[in-house]
Each structure stands twice: as structure tokens, then as C-alpha cells.
Write a protein that holds these residues in place. Structure first.
Motif, PDB file in Angstrom:
ATOM      1  N   THR A  67      -2.956  -9.850   0.531  1.00 21.01           N
ATOM      2  CA  THR A  67      -4.044  -9.015   0.025  1.00 21.01           C
ATOM      3  C   THR A  67      -4.992  -9.863  -0.809  1.00 21.01           C
ATOM      4  O   THR A  67      -4.620 -10.927  -1.315  1.00 21.01           O
ATOM      5  CB  THR A  67      -3.513  -7.869  -0.853  1.00 21.01           C
ATOM      6  OG1 THR A  67      -2.923  -8.417  -2.043  1.00 21.01           O
ATOM      7  CG2 THR A  67      -2.480  -7.046  -0.099  1.00 21.01           C
ATOM      8  N   GLN A  82      -1.462 -10.362  -6.564  1.00 22.52           N
ATOM      9  CA  GLN A  82      -1.651 -10.375  -5.116  1.00 22.52           C
ATOM     10  C   GLN A  82      -0.346  -9.988  -4.443  1.00 22.52           C
ATOM     11  O   GLN A  82       0.735 -10.150  -5.021  1.00 22.52           O
ATOM     12  CB  GLN A  82      -2.046 -11.774  -4.616  1.00 22.52           C
ATOM     13  CG  GLN A  82      -3.487 -12.157  -4.839  1.00 22.52           C
ATOM     14  CD  GLN A  82      -3.850 -13.456  -4.140  1.00 22.52           C
ATOM     15  OE1 GLN A  82      -3.779 -14.519  -4.736  1.00 22.52           O
ATOM     16  NE2 GLN A  82      -4.241 -13.362  -2.874  1.00 22.52           N
ATOM     17  N   ASP A 169      -7.669  -4.925   0.254  1.00 23.61           N
ATOM     18  CA  ASP A 169      -7.904  -5.395   1.621  1.00 23.61           C
ATOM     19  C   ASP A 169      -6.909  -6.489   1.982  1.00 23.61           C
ATOM     20  O   ASP A 169      -6.535  -7.315   1.140  1.00 23.61           O
ATOM     21  CB  ASP A 169      -9.325  -5.941   1.755  1.00 23.61           C
ATOM     22  CG  ASP A 169     -10.379  -4.850   1.618  1.00 23.61           C
ATOM     23  OD1 ASP A 169     -10.036  -3.670   1.829  1.00 23.61           O
ATOM     24  OD2 ASP A 169     -11.532  -5.193   1.287  1.00 23.61           O
ATOM     25  N   ARG A 170      -6.511  -6.490   3.239  1.00 20.88           N
ATOM     26  CA  ARG A 170      -5.568  -7.496   3.722  1.00 20.88           C
ATOM     27  C   ARG A 170      -6.258  -8.471   4.669  1.00 20.88           C
ATOM     28  O   ARG A 170      -7.304  -8.169   5.248  1.00 20.88           O
ATOM     29  CB  ARG A 170      -4.384  -6.838   4.442  1.00 20.88           C
ATOM     30  CG  ARG A 170      -3.381  -6.194   3.495  1.00 20.88           C
ATOM     31  CD  ARG A 170      -2.161  -5.673   4.230  1.00 20.88           C
ATOM     32  NE  ARG A 170      -1.122  -5.249   3.296  1.00 20.88           N
ATOM     33  CZ  ARG A 170      -0.160  -6.028   2.839  1.00 20.88           C
ATOM     34  NH1 ARG A 170      -0.103  -7.302   3.238  1.00 20.88           N
ATOM     35  NH2 ARG A 170       0.743  -5.576   1.991  1.00 20.88           N
TER      36      ARG A 170
END
Length: 339
Positions: A67, A82, A169-170
Motif C-alpha cells: 500500500t 504501510q 491504494d495498492r
């Protein structure tokens, strides 16, 4: 979670170096949320910790997704976090406030707050990056203990960071690293691991993690290092950590990073390494794992007993010194009158 103490190479004092040497690549052994009660009683106990790490690595599942990093603030607590695959990384700090070790129980509770969506493996790092020194840290020396305001700030930061990381978001994880053992010595506050920098990039968002092999930092230095990295690389997120390596405390209880070395020189070293680490970015697979092992640590009673015995020895030493001085003066007076 083990504390790298009590001093020099005694017990787990050199734990960061041992951990780094056990890694196939460039090891990054940050400071866990534990205090001196969790010092290993002998260097041989370190082998148990390293064996557990090997078992965790052997059973880990590597994944390429991660992420984007998130930065969270809650009260005095700040956190950079993260997720990498099914594992989480969270670096906490109370800077610019002065703080020392985070109590083991506080760290365990914060890790529980961070876990979301069934996340099991969380590496919670105590940044250990700002301390006013033994004379300026107050009666509790900046320790973060259960029930304190800072402990609840940390819980809030961890919970919020865990949720934000789960929803972030990945993308494909990229990693770059750089290392300089430096010419500084433990007497100058820098251990044998020197300075290490890791830069991550996920979905175009970058974070730099700076690890300095030392025991905490003088106030203000962290901010200078953050600015140096941002100016040199333009990364989106930065955090600085120390290993809390107690080899720098062989002869001094208070030997923070920045007390003996030039701040500008350290900033230049970190700046250069951050650029190199960013240039080293490449796609990687990441995994996390947790293993437990049995070791013998100082414990609360042993720590208090050791402190009591040390104080008693100092008291006896003062009395003995006074007696020896009085005896020497008496002999001198007798010799003066008899000769």
C-alpha cells in the motif's frame, strides 16, 4: 520484542549488529517497543532470537503488492505506516517531544489497535529519535508507560494508521537500500551499523526510512534529517529511527546521536544515502512473519535489584574512600610530627 541493553556488549547490548549480520542482505534492525526490563541476560540468548527469526522467514509467504504509505498524528504521537502483502509496518515517534522507551505492554496494545482485516504480522517500531538527555528528560526519563497520556495517543495513532493503511491504494512494491558504516565510533554515539536508508515506492508514492545505529537523538536533529532527505529526493514521506544500540553506552549512560558528531556532516551522509537508495529502487517481494521463543531477560525485579545494588556499592565506595583518605591524612600527620 527485546531491548538491546543494558550497556556495551553485555547481554543484548549489541543485538542490532547481531541481527544485521544474520541477514543475507543489508539488515535493518529497528528498536522495538520494550525497555530495559527486556534486556537479555547474556549474549548467548541472542541466538534464540535469531533462530526464531529464521523460522519466521522460512514460513513466510512473499507477496509483491503493498500500500502507499500513510502518515498519522494523534496528540503527541506520529506514525508512518504501510502494508506489504499481509504484513504491516508502523514507525512511531513522539518527536519533537522528548521520549525514551515505550513500555512492552503499551507496544502490545498499540499493535492490537493497528491490526485490521485480520492482519496478524505487524512490525511496530519505536522511532527512538528525540530525547532531552538524562538531566532534561524529567523524573520518568520520557518512558511511555501504561495509562499515560502518551500511551493513549499511541493507541489512537495506531488504530487510525491501521485503518488508513487497510484502505490505502495498492500497487507493486519497489525497494531500494543504501548503507554507510561511517567513520564515527561508538564513543561518538554511532555504532558499527552506521547509517542505513531504505526507500519504498508503491503506486508512485515514495517513503524513506532512515536507520541510525545509535541510542536516541538530540532534540531538533530529526527535523534537520527529515528536511535533508526531502530536499535531496523529493520523497513523499520520511522517518528517522535509531537502533538503541547500547554499544555506544560502554562508558556513558547518555550518548545520544548528535552530541559528539557534527549535525551537518550527519545530514550530508543521510542525504547522500537517500539519493543512492532511491536510485536503487527495483520491484521486490515482501513477507512478514511472527515467531515466539523463550529467553531469559532482566525482568522488572532484576532491574530494580541491579539498580539497588549499584546504589549500595556507590554508597559503600564513598564511605570506603572517606576512610582511606582519613587514614592517609592521619599517617601524614604522624609522620610530620615524628620526623
Amino acid at each position: 520484542m527485546i531491548h538491546p541493553g543494558p550497556l556495551g556488549e553485555i547481554g543484548g547490548g549489541d543485538l542490532p549488529r547481531r541481527v544485521a549480520l544474520s541477514a543475507e542482505g543489508i539488515g535493518f534492525p529497528p528498536h522495538a517497543t520494550a525497555g530495559h526490563d527486556f534486556n537479555l541476560v547474556s549474549e548467548t540468548e541472542v541466538d534464540c532470537v535469531l533462530d526464531a527469526a529464521d523460522r519466521a522467514l522460512a514460513g513466510a509467504t512473499f507477496r509483491r503488492d503493498g500500500t502507499v504509505p500513510v502518515s498519522i498524528e494523534a496528540g503527541e504521537s506520529s506514525m508512518l505506516a504501510q502494508r506489504f502483502g499481509d504484513a504491516g509496518l508502523a514507525v512511531s515517534t513522539f518527536a519533537p517531544g522528548s521520549a525514551d522507551d515505550v513500555d512492552f505492554a503499551v507496544g502490545q496494545s498499540a499493535r492490537a489497535e493497528f491490526r485490521t482485516d485480520g492482519l496478524e504480522d505487524v512490525l511496530l517500531v519505536d522511532g527512538h529519535n528525540c530525547h532531552a538527555g538524562l538531566s532534561g528528560a524529567g523524573p520518568d526519563l520520557g518512558h511511555v508507560t501504561p495509562g499515560s497520556k502518551r500511551s493513549y495517543d499511541l493507541y489512537d495513532a495506531a488504530g487510525t494508521a491501521g485503518e488508513a493503511a487497510a484502505e490505502a491504494d495498492r500497487g507493486r512494491t519497489e525497494l531500494g537500500v543504501a548503507w554507510d558504516p561511517t567513520e564515527w565510533t561508538p564513543e561518538e554515539g554511532i555504532g558499527p551499523l552506521g547509517v542505513r536508508v531504505a526507500v519504498t515506492r508503491v503506486a508512485g508514492v515514495e517513503a524513506a526510512y532512515v536507520l541510525i545505529d545509535g541510542n536516541n537523538m538530540v532534540p531538533g536533529l530529526r527535523g534537520d534529517l527529515l528536511s535533508a532527505v526531502r530536499e535531496a529526493t523529493g520523497v513523499d514521506h520520511v522517518e528517522v529511527m535509531t537502533t538503541d544500540n547500547h554499544v555506544v553506552n560502554r562508558t556513558r549512560a547518555d550518548n545520544r546521536v548528535g552530541e559528539e558528531i557534527d549535525a551537518d556532516a550527519l545530514c550530508e551522509t543521510v542525504r547522500s544515502l537517500a539519493v543512492d537508495a532511491r536510485d536503487d529502487l527495483e520491484p521486490v517481494a515482501v513477507a512478514g512473519g511472527t515467531e515466539r521463543t523463550t529467553v531469559t531477560v532482566f525482568g522488572n525485579d532484576r532491574t530494580e535489584t541491579l539498580a539497588t545494588q549499584a546504589n549500595a556499592a556507590l554508597s559503600l565506595g564513598a564511605a570506603l574512600a572517606a576512610a582511606v583518605t582519613l587514614f592517609a591524612m592521619s599517617v601524614s600527620v604522624l609522620l610530620f610530627f615524628l620526623t
